[in-house]
Design a protein around this motif. Structure first.
Motif, PDB file in Angstrom:
ATOM      1  N   ASN A  61      -7.764   1.312  -4.455  1.00 11.09           N
ATOM      2  CA  ASN A  61      -7.948   2.308  -3.554  1.00 11.09           C
ATOM      3  C   ASN A  61      -7.862   3.726  -4.376  1.00 11.09           C
ATOM      4  O   ASN A  61      -6.842   3.955  -4.857  1.00 11.09           O
ATOM      5  CB  ASN A  61      -6.873   2.300  -2.528  1.00 11.09           C
ATOM      6  N   CYS A 105      -5.759  -0.702  10.032  1.00 16.63           N
ATOM      7  CA  CYS A 105      -5.703  -1.839   9.220  1.00 16.63           C
ATOM      8  C   CYS A 105      -4.834  -2.864   9.851  1.00 16.63           C
ATOM      9  O   CYS A 105      -3.593  -2.746  10.113  1.00 16.63           O
ATOM     10  CB  CYS A 105      -4.966  -1.298   8.008  1.00 16.63           C
ATOM     11  N   CYS A 131       0.847  -1.252  -0.038  1.00 20.15           N
ATOM     12  CA  CYS A 131       0.113   0.004   0.042  1.00 20.15           C
ATOM     13  C   CYS A 131       0.774   0.957   0.125  1.00 20.15           C
ATOM     14  O   CYS A 131       2.225   1.062   0.524  1.00 20.15           O
ATOM     15  CB  CYS A 131      -0.926  -0.036   1.161  1.00 20.15           C
ATOM     16  N   CYS A 141      -2.765   2.265   6.835  1.00 22.15           N
ATOM     17  CA  CYS A 141      -3.744   3.053   7.458  1.00 22.15           C
ATOM     18  C   CYS A 141      -3.610   2.659   9.066  1.00 22.15           C
ATOM     19  O   CYS A 141      -3.568   1.524   9.546  1.00 22.15           O
ATOM     20  CB  CYS A 141      -4.968   2.594   6.919  1.00 22.15           C
TER      21      CYS A 141
HETATM   22  S1  SF4 Z   1      -6.788  -0.568   5.115  1.00 20.14           S
HETATM   23 FE1  SF4 Z   1      -6.417  -1.201   2.644  1.00 20.14          FE
HETATM   24  S2  SF4 Z   1      -5.455   0.687   2.030  1.00 20.14           S
HETATM   25 FE2  SF4 Z   1      -5.141   1.135   4.220  1.00 20.14          FE
HETATM   26  S3  SF4 Z   1      -3.158  -0.206   4.558  1.00 20.14           S
HETATM   27 FE3  SF4 Z   1      -4.844  -1.648   4.901  1.00 20.14          FE
HETATM   28  S4  SF4 Z   1      -4.932  -2.688   3.023  1.00 20.14           S
HETATM   29 FE4  SF4 Z   1      -3.946  -0.815   2.630  1.00 20.14          FE
END
Ligand code: SF4
Length: 381
Positions: free
Chosen positions: A100, A22, A15, A19
């Protein structure tokens, strides 16, 4: 045991940034992604599973992550060609790419469509710039809108928007507004998740102030009502779809189907009727460790047969997420266990008013739907 439908999950673990909420196996990009080497490793990794699934048709492919749209359409095309040469991919297979907004997508969605993608799942999470900032997303509303329009222009009609609710500082009106905005784009599918604080995340270590549980429940109810009025049908705790547009790949997980899982940290589940068991195969979690191990001929960190009690738990855990509930006649063919192993917990759940038994289908009641953890606890191994 009988062989259930088979799917393929492909994990692409990078990514742009991690996040704070996450807990997926995703890694912030540092420098360039070793995308070509990773793609070659994926095909090699798949070959290791082939003897377990010779001749079986694959009904869906899911590129999940991470942010798979960080891989170019050409790389996705190369992978699809490889999958077609190694597996019996159904001509009408559902092929999903997670994407995303705000990522440096290599290509337009038209290029992904040409590469074989026929479904996109876009991680919008919210249309409010305040909310997006509070949950540490890299994108803003405008980028989400641009990405959705790009999907629509590409001719990929089947697309999902991921939304979260019960976000820091979010009011009931804000949560409703997010769903209203999402419906305005007419997606075929909408995933609507409550933000939860998971261990090993930045939010867990330093929690933001979240709406109380009752407020979160009111958001879920109000947003659900809006979705129903707009013609979406709920078929799983967090999943809503236009009639006929349920995610086939996820439905196969929840119905305790089989899946190959390739890539760093991916999980696979394969039924082996000759041994009356189910194999759980888990890949090494870190991308570079996994690539190294695949290069050495074995990307597996774990490969074992599930015990009968584990199969029973997983069977219920997955299917009780579905509004349709659990078909009793699938229990023995899919788990290889005898119904006697669960008749006690099933009776208890019915007595407590959590489950109802209608024409051979066990479905959660309204109470069971709200307290699904209590039902799951009854089936713990
Ligand atoms: S929530 Fe989705 S975009 Fe954000 S770090 Fe995790 S996998 Fe990546």
């Amino acid at each position: 045991m009988e062989l259930p439908p088979l799917s393929l999950y492909v994990h692409l673990p990078w990514c742009v940034r991690k996040c704070p909420y996450c807990d997926f196996n995703s890694h912030a990009v540092k420098g360039d992604i070793p995308a070509d080497e990773y793609a070659r490793s994926l095909l090699k990794d798949l070959q290791q599973d082939l003897p377990l699934v010779w001749g079986r048709a694959v009904h869906s492919v899911f590129f999940g992550g991470g942010t798979p749209s960080l891989f170019s359409a050409e790389q996705i095309q190369g992978l699809m060609n490889g999958f077609r040469s190694l597996l019996r991919l159904s001509p009408d297979a559902e092929v999903t790419l997670e994407a995303n907004p705000g990522t440096i997508e290599h290509d337009s969605f038209s290029a992904y469509r040409d590469a074989g993608i026929n479904r996109v799942s876009l991680g919008v999470q919210s249309f409010s710039n305040d909310s997006l900032e509070r949950i540490g997303r890299i994108h803003r509303r405008e980028e989400a809108e641009r990405a959705i329009k790009s999907i629509q222009r590409s001719g990929i009609e089947n697309f999902n928007l991921d939304l979260m609710y019960a976000l820091p500082g979010q009011s009931l009106a804000d949560a409703i507004e997010d769903v209203r905005d999402a419906i305005g784009f007419n997606p075929t599918h909408l995933s609507h998740y409550q933000l939860t604080l998971e261990p090993n995340t930045a939010f867990y270590a330093d929690p933001p102030r979240l709406p109380e549980e009752d407020a979160a429940w009111r958001m879920q109810e109000a947003c659900g009502e809006l979705l129903r009025q707009a013609g979406y049908e709920q078929y799983e705790i967090s999943a809503w779809a236009r009639p006929g547009s349920q995610c086939r790949h996820n439905l196969n997980y929840w119905r305790y189907g089989d899946f190959l899982g390739i890539g760093a940290g991916a999980h696979g589940k394969i039924t082996v009727p000759s041994e009356n068991t189910v194999r759980r195969r888990i890949r090494h979690r870190h991308p570079s460790a996994w690539m190294k191990q695949v290069g050495n001929g074995n990307g597996l960190a774990e490969d074992r047969s599930l015990q009968s009690s584990e199969r029973v738990f997983e069977f219920f855990l997955n299917q009780l997420r579905l509004l349709d509930g659990v078909r009793k006649d699938q229990f023995e063919p899919r788990t290889g266990a005898a119904w006697g192993e669960v008749s006690g917990p099933v009776s208890q759940a019915i007595e407590k008013g959590l489950l109802k038994d209608q024409n051979g289908v066990l479905a959660p009641t309204d109470l069971g739907w709200r307290f699904s953890n209590e039902i799951q606890a009854l089936f713990l191994p």
